[in-house]
Design an enzyme around this catalytic site. Structure first.
Site, PDB file in Angstrom:
ATOM      1  N   ALA A  14       0.829  -1.208   0.000  1.00 58.38           N
ATOM      2  CA  ALA A  14       0.000   0.000   0.000  1.00 58.38           C
ATOM      3  C   ALA A  14       0.863   1.257   0.000  1.00 58.38           C
ATOM      4  O   ALA A  14       1.398   1.662   1.036  1.00 58.38           O
ATOM      5  CB  ALA A  14      -0.939  -0.001   1.204  1.00 58.38           C
TER       6      ALA A  14
ATOM      7  N   ILE B 227      -9.125  -6.293 -35.956  1.00 62.09           N
ATOM      8  CA  ILE B 227      -9.138  -7.443 -36.866  1.00 62.09           C
ATOM      9  C   ILE B 227     -10.332  -8.351 -36.590  1.00 62.09           C
ATOM     10  O   ILE B 227     -10.961  -8.879 -37.510  1.00 62.09           O
ATOM     11  CB  ILE B 227      -7.808  -8.218 -36.756  1.00 62.09           C
ATOM     12  CG1 ILE B 227      -6.659  -7.354 -37.323  1.00 62.09           C
ATOM     13  CG2 ILE B 227      -7.886  -9.561 -37.477  1.00 62.09           C
ATOM     14  CD1 ILE B 227      -5.279  -7.906 -37.079  1.00 62.09           C
TER      15      ILE B 227
ATOM     16  N   GLU C 262       2.647   0.320 -13.058  1.00 65.88           N
ATOM     17  CA  GLU C 262       4.037   0.190 -12.593  1.00 65.88           C
ATOM     18  C   GLU C 262       4.803   1.468 -12.941  1.00 65.88           C
ATOM     19  O   GLU C 262       5.977   1.453 -13.255  1.00 65.88           O
ATOM     20  CB  GLU C 262       4.694  -1.036 -13.228  1.00 65.88           C
ATOM     21  CG  GLU C 262       6.027  -1.442 -12.616  1.00 65.88           C
ATOM     22  CD  GLU C 262       5.925  -1.994 -11.207  1.00 65.88           C
ATOM     23  OE1 GLU C 262       6.891  -1.818 -10.429  1.00 65.88           O
ATOM     24  OE2 GLU C 262       4.897  -2.605 -10.878  1.00 65.88           O
TER      25      GLU C 262
END
Length: 386
Positions: A124, A340, A366
């Site tokens: 945290a 696609i 990150e």
């Protein structure tokens, strides 16, 4: 540089990939629907991963692990990027690196149970007003005799809802330096059932089942012995495994991109329109080619980064480069895959839309792409500063 895997390394990677296909892939649709991993599935995956020898792969041999080198570890991370993240988290592959700072009774209370897979942690740091700017955190721990009293709010904390304890970063004071006041940050080991701790899951459109959480801390009292590492050295403790985490994320993105690509390539090669497969049209074929090149470059960046880590040559710039490129790459691949697949790419019956949503978070959690770009630019231009 020789990136070729040994027979033993390749055997580990291959067996792990088969395990994921057999034990994890079949549960993905259910976890997506429930937004959680049912306890019986979590326990089953954990038990089978231990039985298969995949537990604690990353741990040093002195702690009972396999002691994998970085090259092998990042190839394992590449494979673990392919299944749905919450299911991959059910496998017991090691412990958060910062926990090796445990000392005295902390080893028996936190580190060893995590190694055995009996306890789980959550890290945290992030707060509503402190995301990329981690030094802006305001959660404060104030000394009161032999205890610390903690107040604040944490946000976007992964796995806090299923963790047993929290590794919490809080401000424990302010030092006067030549550059002005500077906060002291300290890491605490905080049991989730401590009075004053409240965890509330947040609803996210990504990585459903591996949920972000709010953590509310109201006069939470913890003893001095719960400090992890040294008081005022919380960031130093966390930064020691920062490079590893950034390269691991890059490897994870390569694996996810590979799975998306294999599904998209098959679709382009079999789906027919106007009398031929859609892959025969340049508009689709060129996308397939670009996806392949993107993935190849990401794979090489991860392998080079792992080699440099094994040889103590890694630096902040190159860790950020790998993280930045691969996180952007997997989203490009996922986005092209949706294009696609067309309308079917956005249907919940197909996993492509989930890959697309999940790929979006890789550019944020990150360290955002912009933060990595900033770090790279500053490091490259530092010699020219006046």
């Amino acid at each position: 540089m020789d990136f070729a895997l040994s027979f033993e390394q390749q055997a580990l990677v291959d067996s792990l990939e088969e395990f994921c296909k057999r034990e994890l892939y079949p549960h993905e649709a259910l976890v997506e629907e429930l937004r959680r991993v049912p306890d019986e599935i979590r326990q089953e995956i954990h038990r089978k991963s231990v039985a298969a020898g995949f537990d604690n792969m990353y741990l040093p041999e002195e702690w009972g692990g396999a002691g994998l080198d970085k090259q092998t570890k990042m190839q394992v991370e590449r494979v673990m990027g392919k299944p749905h993240s919450p299911l991959g988290m059910c496998m017991h592959r090691g412990v958060t690196g910062i926990l090796f700072k445990c000392r005295d009774e902390q080893i028996e209370e936190y580190l060893e149970p995590c190694i055995r897979g009996e306890r789980k942690d959550a890290f945290a740091l992030t707060e509503p007003g402190a995301g990329s700017d981690a030094r802006a955190i305001t959660t404060r721990a104030v000394r009161d005799g032999d205890d610390w009293v903690i107040n604040g709010v944490k946000q976007f904390i992964s796995a806090a809802d299923i963790a047993d304890f929290i590794i919490l970063i809080a401000v424990t004071g302010v030092d006067q330096t030549d550059r002005g006041p500077r906060k002291r940050f300290t890491a605490f080991l905080l049991d989730k059932d401590t009075p004053g701790v409240r965890v509330e899951p947040m609803k996210s459109i990504v990585t459903r089942g591996y949920n972000p959480n709010m953590i509310y801390l109201d006069n939470v009292r913890v003893p001095d012995r719960k400090i992890l590492g040294e008081e005022g050295r919380g960031f130093d403790t966390a930064n020691e495994w920062l490079y590893d985490g950034r390269v691991a994320l890059a490897a994870h993105c390569v694996g996810r991109a590979e799975r998306i690509f294999e599904m998209t390539k098959e679709w382009a090669g079999t789906r027919r329109a106007f009398g031929k497969t859609i892959g025969e049209f340049q508009g689709v074929g060129f996308k397939i080619a670009n996806m392949a090149v993107d993935i190849k470059l990401g794979d090489l960046m991860v392998k080079e980064a792992a080699w440099k880590m094994d040889n103590d040559l890694m630096n902040r710039t190159e860790a950020s480069m790998a993280n930045y490129y691969c996180s952007e790459m997997v989203f490009r691949v996922a986005d092209e895959a949706v294009q696609i697949f067309g309308g079917m790419g956005l249907m919940e019956d197909f996993p492509i839309q989930r890959f697309w949503r999940d790929a979006r978070i890789e550019r944020i959690w990150e360290g955002t792409s912009e933060i990595h770009q900033d770090l790279i630019a500053k490091d490259l231009l530092r010699p020219y500063r006046q």
